[in-house]
Design a protein around this motif. Structure first.
Motif, PDB file in Angstrom:
ATOM      1  N   THR A  28       0.853  -1.070   0.105  1.00  0.00           N
ATOM      2  CA  THR A  28       0.528   0.515  -0.274  1.00  0.00           C
ATOM      3  C   THR A  28       0.729   1.954   0.031  1.00  0.00           C
TER       4      THR A  28
ATOM      5  N   GLU B 266      -0.200   0.202  -6.788  1.00  0.00           N
ATOM      6  CA  GLU B 266      -0.828   0.890  -6.363  1.00  0.00           C
ATOM      7  C   GLU B 266       0.008   1.353  -4.919  1.00  0.00           C
TER       8      GLU B 266
ATOM      9  N   ASN C 137       1.089   5.779  -4.404  1.00  0.00           N
ATOM     10  CA  ASN C 137       1.553   6.283  -3.279  1.00  0.00           C
ATOM     11  C   ASN C 137       2.521   6.646  -2.884  1.00  0.00           C
TER      12      ASN C 137
ATOM     13  N   HIS D 262      -0.934  -6.539  -8.648  1.00  0.00           N
ATOM     14  CA  HIS D 262      -1.297  -5.420  -7.688  1.00  0.00           C
ATOM     15  C   HIS D 262      -2.338  -5.170  -6.777  1.00  0.00           C
TER      16      HIS D 262
END
Length: 209
Positions: free
Chosen positions: A136, A165, A169, A187
């Motif tokens: 994340t 992702e 971020n 992913h």
């Protein structure tokens, strides 16, 4: 992706493939992580600045290259970051070490900080943050936030695997921090794990669940 370097050296990719296999033992996973971290460290430090020193070889005097500036800092995000740290210290044994205790809450996927220890003068040192997984990105962002609060200005982030992702971020939060990784996977799943990935790096390294 801007700001991201994928280290595609054949030895890195070969060792990473073996690490991905679910049947790879804890002992083998740990050994491979140490080996691959040395190769990754070689790449992330490729452009370190050099100076020269007048030395005398057995045959003559010469101006020989040496690293310039204060010693590097390797900042390990606990606990899995220590798996990369071991191999990197074999290559750069004089490096200083920072430990950053951050874990991901499995319910919220948000970082929880519990420990921080770093050398002084971070503003005068290159800091290489290490964590096997950029999933994340939340824990990595929190770790870099903390280092910047303590004065670090020259930071690089090194990981084994990254998810798109997490890269998005992280680079949005810290566009000044380049990312080095051995692979960008497809992913994140609904639990925040990188797919296809290699599972939980800490669990596989230490034989825990």
């Amino acid at each position: 992706m801007n700001g991201v370097t994928v280290i595609s050296h054949p030895l890195v990719q070969h060792k990473l493939t073996i690490m991905r296999k679910k049947e790879t033992s804890t002992a083998s996973f740990r050994r491979l992580l140490r080996e691959i971290s040395t190769l990754l460290c070689y790449e992330v430090t490729r452009d370190l600045e050099l100076t020269t020193e007048r030395i005398e070889t057995p045959l003559m005097e010469m101006d020989a290259p040496l690293l310039e500036g204060k010693k590097l800092v390797f900042a390990s995000i606990l606990r899995a970051g220590n798996g990369l740290l071991e191999g990197m210290l074999e290559l750069v044994p004089a490096a200083r070490v920072s430990h950053i205790g951050v874990y991901r809450d499995h319910e919220t996927l948000q970082p929880v900080e519990y420990y921080f220890k770093a050398p002084g003068d971070l503003d005068a040192r290159l800091v290489i943050v290490v964590d096997p997984m950029l999933a994340t990105g939340n824990s990595s962002i929190a770790a870099v936030d903390k280092l910047k609060e303590r004065g670090a200005t020259n930071i690089r982030f090194l990981c084994l695997l990254a998810a798109p992702e997490g890269i998005k971020n992280f680079t949005e939060a810290h566009p000044d921090v380049p990312v080095f990784t051995a692979a960008i996977d497809d992913h994140l799943n609904e639990l925040g794990y990188i797919v296809p990935g290699l599972g939980d790096a800490g669990d596989r390294m230490y034989g825990t669940k």
